[in-house]
Design an enzyme around this catalytic site. Structure first.
Site, PDB file in Angstrom:
ATOM      1  N   GLU A  89       0.823  -1.199   0.000  1.00 22.19           N
ATOM      2  CA  GLU A  89       0.000   0.000   0.000  1.00 22.19           C
ATOM      3  C   GLU A  89       0.854   1.244   0.000  1.00 22.19           C
ATOM      4  O   GLU A  89       1.917   1.273   0.620  1.00 22.19           O
ATOM      5  CB  GLU A  89      -0.824   0.067   1.271  1.00 22.19           C
ATOM      6  N   CYS A 102       2.725   8.289   2.190  1.00 19.97           N
ATOM      7  CA  CYS A 102       2.983   7.254   3.191  1.00 19.97           C
ATOM      8  C   CYS A 102       3.296   5.967   2.431  1.00 19.97           C
ATOM      9  O   CYS A 102       2.472   5.484   1.657  1.00 19.97           O
ATOM     10  CB  CYS A 102       1.744   7.083   4.062  1.00 19.97           C
ATOM     11  N   CYS A 109       4.260  -7.490   7.811  1.00 23.23           N
ATOM     12  CA  CYS A 109       5.145  -7.073   8.903  1.00 23.23           C
ATOM     13  C   CYS A 109       5.267  -8.227   9.888  1.00 23.23           C
ATOM     14  O   CYS A 109       4.269  -8.878  10.201  1.00 23.23           O
ATOM     15  CB  CYS A 109       4.574  -5.839   9.616  1.00 23.23           C
ATOM     16  N   CYS A 113       1.759  -6.255  16.287  1.00 24.74           N
ATOM     17  CA  CYS A 113       1.062  -5.350  17.215  1.00 24.74           C
ATOM     18  C   CYS A 113      -0.448  -5.644  17.175  1.00 24.74           C
ATOM     19  O   CYS A 113      -1.013  -5.850  16.101  1.00 24.74           O
ATOM     20  CB  CYS A 113       1.317  -3.902  16.822  1.00 24.74           C
ATOM     21  N   CYS A 116      -2.951  -3.404  14.974  1.00 27.42           N
ATOM     22  CA  CYS A 116      -2.548  -3.103  13.593  1.00 27.42           C
ATOM     23  C   CYS A 116      -2.962  -4.213  12.646  1.00 27.42           C
ATOM     24  O   CYS A 116      -2.688  -5.386  12.899  1.00 27.42           O
ATOM     25  CB  CYS A 116      -1.032  -2.915  13.547  1.00 27.42           C
ATOM     26  N   GLY A 160       4.905  -2.595   7.251  1.00 23.14           N
ATOM     27  CA  GLY A 160       6.259  -3.045   7.550  1.00 23.14           C
ATOM     28  C   GLY A 160       6.962  -2.266   8.640  1.00 23.14           C
ATOM     29  O   GLY A 160       6.549  -1.170   9.020  1.00 23.14           O
ATOM     30  N   GLU A 161       8.030  -2.855   9.134  1.00 20.75           N
ATOM     31  CA  GLU A 161       8.858  -2.224  10.151  1.00 20.75           C
ATOM     32  C   GLU A 161      10.185  -1.832   9.479  1.00 20.75           C
ATOM     33  O   GLU A 161      11.025  -2.695   9.202  1.00 20.75           O
ATOM     34  CB  GLU A 161       9.073  -3.222  11.310  1.00 20.75           C
ATOM     35  N   SER A 192       9.198   5.540  10.673  1.00 27.41           N
ATOM     36  CA  SER A 192       8.583   5.278  11.972  1.00 27.41           C
ATOM     37  C   SER A 192       8.936   3.857  12.376  1.00 27.41           C
ATOM     38  O   SER A 192       8.792   2.927  11.593  1.00 27.41           O
ATOM     39  CB  SER A 192       7.065   5.437  11.840  1.00 27.41           C
ATOM     40  N   SER A 215       7.216   4.748  17.631  1.00 29.91           N
ATOM     41  CA  SER A 215       5.865   4.393  18.069  1.00 29.91           C
ATOM     42  C   SER A 215       5.931   3.968  19.528  1.00 29.91           C
ATOM     43  O   SER A 215       6.252   2.831  19.830  1.00 29.91           O
ATOM     44  CB  SER A 215       5.329   3.237  17.215  1.00 29.91           C
ATOM     45  N   LEU A 216       5.638   4.890  20.419  1.00 27.50           N
ATOM     46  CA  LEU A 216       5.782   4.598  21.857  1.00 27.50           C
ATOM     47  C   LEU A 216       4.515   3.914  22.396  1.00 27.50           C
ATOM     48  O   LEU A 216       4.578   2.826  22.953  1.00 27.50           O
ATOM     49  CB  LEU A 216       6.067   5.897  22.614  1.00 27.50           C
ATOM     50  N   ASN A 291      -7.387   4.081  14.913  1.00 27.01           N
ATOM     51  CA  ASN A 291      -8.272   3.923  13.777  1.00 27.01           C
ATOM     52  C   ASN A 291      -8.904   2.539  13.905  1.00 27.01           C
ATOM     53  O   ASN A 291      -8.226   1.546  13.744  1.00 27.01           O
ATOM     54  CB  ASN A 291      -7.405   4.008  12.508  1.00 27.01           C
ATOM     55  N   CYS A 333      -3.023   1.576   8.981  1.00 26.93           N
ATOM     56  CA  CYS A 333      -1.932   0.765   8.495  1.00 26.93           C
ATOM     57  C   CYS A 333      -2.362  -0.671   8.154  1.00 26.93           C
ATOM     58  O   CYS A 333      -2.904  -1.376   8.987  1.00 26.93           O
ATOM     59  CB  CYS A 333      -0.916   0.812   9.625  1.00 26.93           C
TER      60      CYS A 333
HETATM   61  N1  SAH Z   1       6.176  -0.437  11.810  1.00 22.96           N
HETATM   62  C1  SAH Z   1       6.348   0.943  12.008  1.00 22.96           C
HETATM   63  C2  SAH Z   1       5.826   1.789  10.856  1.00 22.96           C
HETATM   64  C3  SAH Z   1       4.533   1.348  10.233  1.00 22.96           C
HETATM   65  S1  SAH Z   1       3.105   1.520  11.268  1.00 22.96           S
HETATM   66  C4  SAH Z   1       5.746   1.375  13.335  1.00 22.96           C
HETATM   67  O1  SAH Z   1       5.057   0.581  13.950  1.00 22.96           O
HETATM   68  O2  SAH Z   1       6.023   2.495  13.757  1.00 22.96           O
HETATM   69  C5  SAH Z   1       2.903   3.291  11.220  1.00 22.96           C
HETATM   70  C6  SAH Z   1       2.089   3.832  12.354  1.00 22.96           C
HETATM   71  O3  SAH Z   1       0.717   3.413  12.246  1.00 22.96           O
HETATM   72  C7  SAH Z   1       2.583   3.357  13.711  1.00 22.96           C
HETATM   73  O4  SAH Z   1       2.726   4.433  14.615  1.00 22.96           O
HETATM   74  C8  SAH Z   1       1.472   2.433  14.132  1.00 22.96           C
HETATM   75  O5  SAH Z   1       1.405   2.308  15.522  1.00 22.96           O
HETATM   76  C9  SAH Z   1       0.258   3.102  13.533  1.00 22.96           C
HETATM   77  N2  SAH Z   1      -0.924   2.246  13.497  1.00 22.96           N
HETATM   78  C10 SAH Z   1      -1.006   0.917  13.297  1.00 22.96           C
HETATM   79  N3  SAH Z   1      -2.276   0.489  13.393  1.00 22.96           N
HETATM   80  C11 SAH Z   1      -3.031   1.582  13.640  1.00 22.96           C
HETATM   81  C12 SAH Z   1      -4.421   1.803  13.871  1.00 22.96           C
HETATM   82  N4  SAH Z   1      -5.312   0.810  13.841  1.00 22.96           N
HETATM   83  N5  SAH Z   1      -4.828   3.076  14.113  1.00 22.96           N
HETATM   84  C13 SAH Z   1      -3.950   4.095  14.128  1.00 22.96           C
HETATM   85  N6  SAH Z   1      -2.627   3.958  13.933  1.00 22.96           N
HETATM   86  C14 SAH Z   1      -2.164   2.704  13.697  1.00 22.96           C
HETATM   87 FE1  SF4 Z   2       4.298  -3.794  12.152  1.00 22.83          FE
HETATM   88 FE2  SF4 Z   2       4.168  -1.172  12.738  1.00 22.83          FE
HETATM   89 FE3  SF4 Z   2       1.917  -2.634  12.352  1.00 22.83          FE
HETATM   90 FE4  SF4 Z   2       3.383  -3.025  14.540  1.00 22.83          FE
HETATM   91  S1  SF4 Z   2       2.301  -1.139  13.964  1.00 22.83           S
HETATM   92  S2  SF4 Z   2       2.539  -4.642  13.225  1.00 22.83           S
HETATM   93  S3  SF4 Z   2       5.443  -2.736  13.738  1.00 22.83           S
HETATM   94  S4  SF4 Z   2       3.472  -2.187  10.824  1.00 22.83           S
END
Ligand code: SAH
Ligand code: SF4
Length: 365
Positions: A89, A102, A109, A113, A116, A160-161, A192, A215-216, A291, A333
């Site tokens: 995407e 983006c 990935c 998480c 996600c 992806g990470e 990120s 991403s804290l 989201n 994401c």
């Molecule tokens: N893997 C990396 C970058 C891709 S995710 C990371 O985790 O930082 C990019 C951002 O989208 C991250 O901050 C992630 O926490 C956020 N994200 C993932 N799922 C989401 C959701 N359902 N709603 C809002 N943000 C989300």
């Molecule tokens: Fe991967 Fe980032 Fe989604 Fe976590 S938030 S599963 S690290 S893409």
């Protein structure tokens, strides 16, 4: 068939070999990255026999549009098909004075998480430098943007990470910020990460690198590990130590992303703890209201809670609320990709809504 995108000027020179003057490689480099040709026929700076010779066993390697979803807010979400048939995407977000792209860094990935949708895909493979940069080239062309003239931001926040594919991410960044090529300002490229500590240290050593966003999402190890299983390996104290030691450039500050999830990490205590954890760093906070989506077991807080949280953090450091974009086209994401998979499996409900919103299907090849 070799792929040209992703090769730098030196690699293109090696590819052309001794039989050609040195400037030919530069011409090819400029055609790929500055003119952003879509076919070798367009590289009219090269003699036609050289073009033919190249085209015999090489292609450019741009991604192809599989689907496009248009949000009412102007966000455009693309499902892009790669050479091997896999899909990623990329999202285009226009604003008044700038555009943000983006992009993805992996297919799927591996991190897992719980909030996600990409996580459910698992890791299919890393993207190459050419596939990462290719998303930007595609979006520039599709939207008629020119980095020298238009403000373009690139955020590696799609699938992806990025730090688990660091070599390709760094090479793509070098290609994207090269003033002789794509020419995007290095201040406008951000990655990120979920917080892979050893890789944060490695990133800091790179001369040309994206800005760093972390991403804290939580202020205690317990809550963080509940949301991000891999966080067990990298406790907050270790992660924040790596942030303190991170060699920021003079113009740079760290960004901390903090997903707000109702009843999980959105209390005043969390806000206070967040401010005290980050207060000593040259940093800002981006709050991201969760989201929601199918299969995600969480909800975002109410708007009042989000504002109250922001107000507390703001007493100590800059804190912004990230405007939700493209929610009507499932902007979180990984969602688009999941939808496409589900659709293929004849799933129902939200997916058929999405299918109706799909405005552009390219011809299958
Ligand atoms: N893997 C990396 C970058 C891709 S995710 C990371 O985790 O930082 C990019 C951002 O989208 C991250 O901050 C992630 O926490 C956020 N994200 C993932 N799922 C989401 C959701 N359902 N709603 C809002 N943000 C989300
Ligand atoms: Fe991967 Fe980032 Fe989604 Fe976590 S938030 S599963 S690290 S893409």
């Amino acid at each position: 068939m070799g792929v040209l995108l992703g090769l730098d000027a030196g690699e293109l020179a090696a590819l052309l070999g001794q039989g050609h003057p040195g400037f030919r490689a530069q011409q090819l480099y400029e055609a790929l990255y500055r003119t952003r040709v879509t076919s070798l026929d367009e590289v009219t700076t090269l003699p036609s026999d050289l073009r033919r010779q190249l085209a015999a066993d090489h292609r450019i390697g741009l991604p192809r549009v599989e689907r496009r979803y248009d949000s009412a807010d102007g966000t455009r979400r693309y499902l892009l098909r790669l050479d091997d048939g896999r899909a990623i995407e990329a999202v285009f977000m226009p604003e008044v004075s700038r555009s943000t792209f983006c992009i993805s860094t992996q297919v799927g990935c591996p991190v897992g998480c719980h909030f996600c949708m990409t996580a459910a895909l698992g890791l299919e493979r890393n993207l190459t430098a050419g596939e990462i940069a290719g998303q930007v080239l595609f979006l520039l062309r599709e939207h008629g943007l020119e980095p020298g003239r238009d403000r373009v931001n690139v955020v590696m926040m799609g699938q992806g990470e990025p730090l688990l594919n660091l070599e390709a991410v760094l090479k793509a960044t070098r290609l994207l910020v090269d003033p002789r090529g794509v020419g995007i300002s290095p201040r406008r490229v951000t990655l990120s990460t979920v917080g892979i500590v050893p890789k944060i240290r490695e990133l800091g050593q790179a001369a040309i690198r994206p800005k760093l966003a972390i991403s804290l999402h939580a202020t205690t190890d317990e809550v963080r590990a509940r949301l991000i299983p891999i966080a067990r390996r990298y406790p907050l104290a270790e992660l924040l130590e790596a942030c303190r030691a991170y060699p920021l450039r003079s113009w740079e500050r760290l960004t901390f992303e903090y997903l707000l999830i109702r009843g999980v990490n959105d209390s005043d205590h969390d806000a206070r703890r967040l401010a005290s954890l980050l207060g000593q760093l040259r940093a800002k906070v981006n709050l991201i209201p969760l989201n929601p989506g199918p299969g995600i077991p969480y909800q975002p807080p109410d708007p009042e809670r989000i504002l109250a949280f922001q107000a507390r953090v703001r007493r100590v450091l800059p804190c912004f609320i990230r405007k939700p974009r493209g929610q009507d086209v499932f902007a979180a994401c990984g969602q688009l990709r999941r939808m496409a998979l589900d659709e293929a499996a004849q799933a129902c409900g939200a997916i058929s809504t999405l299918a109706r919103r799909s405005v552009n299907r390219t011809m299958p090849e």
